[in-house]
Design a protein around this motif. Structure first.
Motif, PDB file in Angstrom:
ATOM      1  N   ARG A  31       0.864  -1.331   0.058  1.00 28.94           N
ATOM      2  CA  ARG A  31       0.059  -0.028  -0.026  1.00 28.94           C
ATOM      3  C   ARG A  31       0.824   1.390  -0.030  1.00 28.94           C
ATOM      4  NH1 ARG A  31      -4.078  -0.668   4.778  1.00 28.94           N
ATOM      5  NH2 ARG A  31      -4.697   1.425   4.114  1.00 28.94           N
ATOM      6  N   LEU A  32       2.025   1.328   0.656  1.00 32.38           N
ATOM      7  CA  LEU A  32       2.866   2.408   0.628  1.00 32.38           C
ATOM      8  C   LEU A  32       3.447   2.651  -0.829  1.00 32.38           C
ATOM      9  CD1 LEU A  32       4.377   4.785   1.901  1.00 32.38           C
ATOM     10  CD2 LEU A  32       6.051   2.842   2.764  1.00 32.38           C
ATOM     11  N   ARG A  33       3.779   1.601  -1.496  1.00 37.23           N
ATOM     12  CA  ARG A  33       4.226   1.482  -2.718  1.00 37.23           C
ATOM     13  C   ARG A  33       3.368   2.173  -3.655  1.00 37.23           C
ATOM     14  NH1 ARG A  33       6.943   3.080  -6.693  1.00 37.23           N
ATOM     15  NH2 ARG A  33       7.390   1.583  -8.717  1.00 37.23           N
ATOM     16  N   ARG A  34       2.135   1.883  -3.285  1.00 37.17           N
ATOM     17  CA  ARG A  34       0.912   2.514  -4.619  1.00 37.17           C
ATOM     18  C   ARG A  34       0.774   3.850  -3.901  1.00 37.17           C
ATOM     19  NH1 ARG A  34      -1.826  -2.448  -3.264  1.00 37.17           N
ATOM     20  NH2 ARG A  34      -3.110  -1.324  -1.808  1.00 37.17           N
ATOM     21  N   ALA A  35       0.840   4.043  -2.743  1.00 34.74           N
ATOM     22  CA  ALA A  35       0.661   5.711  -2.454  1.00 34.74           C
ATOM     23  C   ALA A  35       1.908   6.201  -2.958  1.00 34.74           C
ATOM     24  CB  ALA A  35       0.554   5.684  -0.562  1.00 34.74           C
ATOM     25  N   ALA A  36       3.138   6.061  -2.978  1.00 34.24           N
ATOM     26  CA  ALA A  36       4.105   6.668  -3.480  1.00 34.24           C
ATOM     27  C   ALA A  36       4.112   6.893  -4.944  1.00 34.24           C
ATOM     28  CB  ALA A  36       5.526   5.937  -3.468  1.00 34.24           C
ATOM     29  N   ARG A  37       3.461   5.943  -5.853  1.00 38.72           N
ATOM     30  CA  ARG A  37       3.146   6.017  -6.937  1.00 38.72           C
ATOM     31  C   ARG A  37       2.157   6.932  -7.438  1.00 38.72           C
ATOM     32  NH1 ARG A  37       1.729   1.247  -8.227  1.00 38.72           N
ATOM     33  NH2 ARG A  37       3.915   0.227  -8.871  1.00 38.72           N
ATOM     34  N   GLU A  38       1.019   6.898  -6.675  1.00 34.48           N
ATOM     35  CA  GLU A  38      -0.113   7.808  -6.920  1.00 34.48           C
ATOM     36  C   GLU A  38       0.264   9.276  -6.547  1.00 34.48           C
ATOM     37  OE1 GLU A  38      -3.236   5.864  -4.904  1.00 34.48           O
ATOM     38  OE2 GLU A  38      -3.161   3.945  -5.951  1.00 34.48           O
ATOM     39  N   HIS A  39       0.783   9.426  -5.565  1.00 32.62           N
ATOM     40  CA  HIS A  39       1.046  10.725  -4.829  1.00 32.62           C
ATOM     41  C   HIS A  39       2.350  11.485  -5.294  1.00 32.62           C
ATOM     42  CE1 HIS A  39      -2.634  10.518  -2.392  1.00 32.62           C
ATOM     43  NE2 HIS A  39      -2.388   9.555  -2.219  1.00 32.62           N
ATOM     44  N   GLY A  40       3.091  10.686  -6.200  1.00 31.49           N
ATOM     45  CA  GLY A  40       4.517  11.217  -6.641  1.00 31.49           C
ATOM     46  C   GLY A  40       5.490  11.563  -5.479  1.00 31.49           C
ATOM     47  N   THR A  70      -2.825   3.613  15.085  1.00 29.15           N
ATOM     48  CA  THR A  70      -3.855   2.576  15.087  1.00 29.15           C
ATOM     49  C   THR A  70      -4.082   2.316  13.784  1.00 29.15           C
ATOM     50  OG1 THR A  70      -5.552   4.553  14.595  1.00 29.15           O
ATOM     51  CG2 THR A  70      -5.135   4.169  17.039  1.00 29.15           C
ATOM     52  N   ALA A  71      -4.961   1.464  13.137  1.00 24.85           N
ATOM     53  CA  ALA A  71      -5.302   0.905  11.900  1.00 24.85           C
ATOM     54  C   ALA A  71      -5.870   1.965  11.198  1.00 24.85           C
ATOM     55  CB  ALA A  71      -5.863  -0.322  11.975  1.00 24.85           C
ATOM     56  N   GLU A  72      -6.996   2.804  12.001  1.00 18.96           N
ATOM     57  CA  GLU A  72      -7.532   3.819  11.259  1.00 18.96           C
ATOM     58  C   GLU A  72      -6.455   4.859  10.566  1.00 18.96           C
ATOM     59  OE1 GLU A  72     -11.265   6.769  11.616  1.00 18.96           O
ATOM     60  OE2 GLU A  72     -10.774   5.738  13.412  1.00 18.96           O
ATOM     61  N   GLU A  73      -5.476   5.235  11.757  1.00 14.47           N
ATOM     62  CA  GLU A  73      -4.468   6.343  11.272  1.00 14.47           C
ATOM     63  C   GLU A  73      -3.714   5.933  10.461  1.00 14.47           C
ATOM     64  OE1 GLU A  73      -3.751   8.516  15.594  1.00 14.47           O
ATOM     65  OE2 GLU A  73      -2.774   6.731  15.388  1.00 14.47           O
ATOM     66  N   ARG A  74      -3.418   4.730  10.131  1.00 12.35           N
ATOM     67  CA  ARG A  74      -2.741   4.337   9.247  1.00 12.35           C
ATOM     68  C   ARG A  74      -3.363   4.192   7.788  1.00 12.35           C
ATOM     69  NH1 ARG A  74      -0.328   0.023  13.160  1.00 12.35           N
ATOM     70  NH2 ARG A  74       2.014   0.852  13.605  1.00 12.35           N
ATOM     71  N   HIS A  75      -4.414   3.707   8.015  1.00 12.65           N
ATOM     72  CA  HIS A  75      -5.240   3.810   6.513  1.00 12.65           C
ATOM     73  C   HIS A  75      -5.275   5.235   6.032  1.00 12.65           C
ATOM     74  CE1 HIS A  75      -8.431   2.857   3.832  1.00 12.65           C
ATOM     75  NE2 HIS A  75      -9.138   3.969   4.268  1.00 12.65           N
ATOM     76  N   ASP A 123      -3.984   9.578   2.217  1.00 12.39           N
ATOM     77  CA  ASP A 123      -3.645  10.961   2.277  1.00 12.39           C
ATOM     78  C   ASP A 123      -2.507  11.176   2.912  1.00 12.39           C
ATOM     79  OD1 ASP A 123      -3.853  13.963   1.866  1.00 12.39           O
ATOM     80  OD2 ASP A 123      -5.145  14.263   3.283  1.00 12.39           O
ATOM     81  N   PRO A 124      -1.313  10.789   2.094  1.00 13.65           N
ATOM     82  CA  PRO A 124       0.232  11.197   2.834  1.00 13.65           C
ATOM     83  C   PRO A 124       0.359  12.640   3.326  1.00 13.65           C
ATOM     84  CG  PRO A 124       0.155   9.917   0.668  1.00 13.65           C
ATOM     85  CD  PRO A 124      -0.991  10.222   0.880  1.00 13.65           C
ATOM     86  N   ALA A 125      -0.329  13.568   2.697  1.00 12.80           N
ATOM     87  CA  ALA A 125       0.102  14.963   2.921  1.00 12.80           C
ATOM     88  C   ALA A 125      -0.434  15.166   4.193  1.00 12.80           C
ATOM     89  CB  ALA A 125      -0.556  15.712   2.020  1.00 12.80           C
ATOM     90  N   SER A 126      -1.530  14.480   4.943  1.00 18.13           N
ATOM     91  CA  SER A 126      -1.815  14.642   6.053  1.00 18.13           C
ATOM     92  C   SER A 126      -0.994  14.679   7.170  1.00 18.13           C
ATOM     93  CB  SER A 126      -3.170  13.889   6.443  1.00 18.13           C
ATOM     94  OG  SER A 126      -2.626  12.498   6.604  1.00 18.13           O
ATOM     95  N   VAL A 127       0.043  13.578   6.892  1.00 15.26           N
ATOM     96  CA  VAL A 127       1.357  13.340   7.920  1.00 15.26           C
ATOM     97  C   VAL A 127       2.498  14.198   7.414  1.00 15.26           C
ATOM     98  CG1 VAL A 127       2.791  11.657   8.596  1.00 15.26           C
ATOM     99  CG2 VAL A 127       0.488  10.982   8.306  1.00 15.26           C
ATOM    100  N   LEU A 128       2.841  14.092   5.917  1.00 12.12           N
ATOM    101  CA  LEU A 128       4.151  14.754   5.358  1.00 12.12           C
ATOM    102  C   LEU A 128       4.240  16.342   5.780  1.00 12.12           C
ATOM    103  CD1 LEU A 128       4.761  12.262   2.483  1.00 12.12           C
ATOM    104  CD2 LEU A 128       5.562  12.459   4.645  1.00 12.12           C
ATOM    105  N   ALA A 129       2.749  16.790   5.838  1.00 14.21           N
ATOM    106  CA  ALA A 129       2.580  18.328   5.576  1.00 14.21           C
ATOM    107  C   ALA A 129       2.709  19.010   7.044  1.00 14.21           C
ATOM    108  CB  ALA A 129       1.426  18.600   4.853  1.00 14.21           C
ATOM    109  N   ARG A 130       2.904  18.241   7.818  1.00 17.25           N
ATOM    110  CA  ARG A 130       3.065  18.754   9.301  1.00 17.25           C
ATOM    111  C   ARG A 130       4.271  19.285   9.757  1.00 17.25           C
ATOM    112  NH1 ARG A 130       0.360  13.303  12.502  1.00 17.25           N
ATOM    113  NH2 ARG A 130      -1.661  13.552  11.555  1.00 17.25           N
ATOM    114  N   PRO A 131       4.106  20.635  10.482  1.00 14.05           N
ATOM    115  CA  PRO A 131       5.459  21.212  10.527  1.00 14.05           C
ATOM    116  C   PRO A 131       6.820  20.115  11.221  1.00 14.05           C
ATOM    117  CG  PRO A 131       3.626  22.425  11.603  1.00 14.05           C
ATOM    118  CD  PRO A 131       3.167  21.061  11.214  1.00 14.05           C
TER     119      PRO A 131
END
Length: 199
Positions: A107-116, A135-140, A145-153
């Motif tokens: 799933r991480l590989r797919r996210a990397a491809r889909e979100h560049g 939690t499982a929900e947080e990981r999902h 939406d990787p930006a929800s984690v990566l865009a944090r300060p």
């Protein structure tokens, strides 16, 4: 189709260990062996008593590079091996993916491809996913939406220390530099040693 009646060849009489060393050495410049095959050859040599530092010196690599190749073989889920073998997944990106729990790597590989996502971003997200408090929900949600984690300060929260993250960033940069220098040497030959006494 070239019209040649003969093809020049060099035949080497080598035992299995020497053949593995020769194949790795030849691959350092020509890249005819996949990263996973490199890992299998390294594993073979290490199992038979070759020292990591000696192998690294013979290849013009670091022991960190050897560890990285072995991690691809040991920690990357089998379902991603095909992409790595075909060159569709870079070794740098694959190594970052291995930081994620095995059940989330596809799933991480797919996210990397889909979100560049860059390899660095994938590494940050992978380390965030592997933290035991997620939690499982947080990981999902993070994979959707990787930006929800990566865009944090600052850096993404992680169970690792900031110092460990910086060490990993430097290690990845060094591996990339080693690959670039290896490619340059294959074109230009060995670089001359600096004449320190002349300065």
């Amino acid at each position: 189709r070239l019209g040649w009646s003969e093809v020049p060849a060099v035949v080497l009489d080598l035992d299995d260990r020497a053949a593995a060393r020769e194949r790795l050495a030849c691959n350092a410049g020509r890249r005819t062996v996949s990263p996973l095959e490199e890992a299998r050859l390294l594993h073979y040599l290490l199992e038979r008593g070759d020292e990591p530092a000696a192998i690294a010196r013979s290849l013009g690599r670091s022991t960190g590079w050897i560890r990285g190749r072995l991690e691809l073989l040991e920690r990357l889920v089998k379902s991603l091996h095909g992409e790595l073998e075909r060159g569709e997944l870079s070794p740098t990106l694959a190594l970052e993916i291995t930081a994620a729990p095995p059940e989330l790597q596809e799933r991480l590989r797919r996210a990397a491809r889909e979100h560049g996502l860059t390899a660095h971003a994938v590494g940050r997200l992978a380390r965030w996913l592997q933290a035991p408090e997620r939690t499982a929900e947080e990981r999902h949600n993070a994979l959707a939406d990787p930006a929800s984690v990566l865009a944090r300060p600052g850096r993404a929260p992680s169970s690792r220390t900031p110092f460990a993250d910086r060490i990993e960033d430097v290690s990845v940069a060094v591996l990339d530099l080693e690959r670039s220098l290896s490619r340059a040497r294959s074109v230009t030959g060995p670089l001359p040693s600096p004449d320190l006494e002349a300065s």
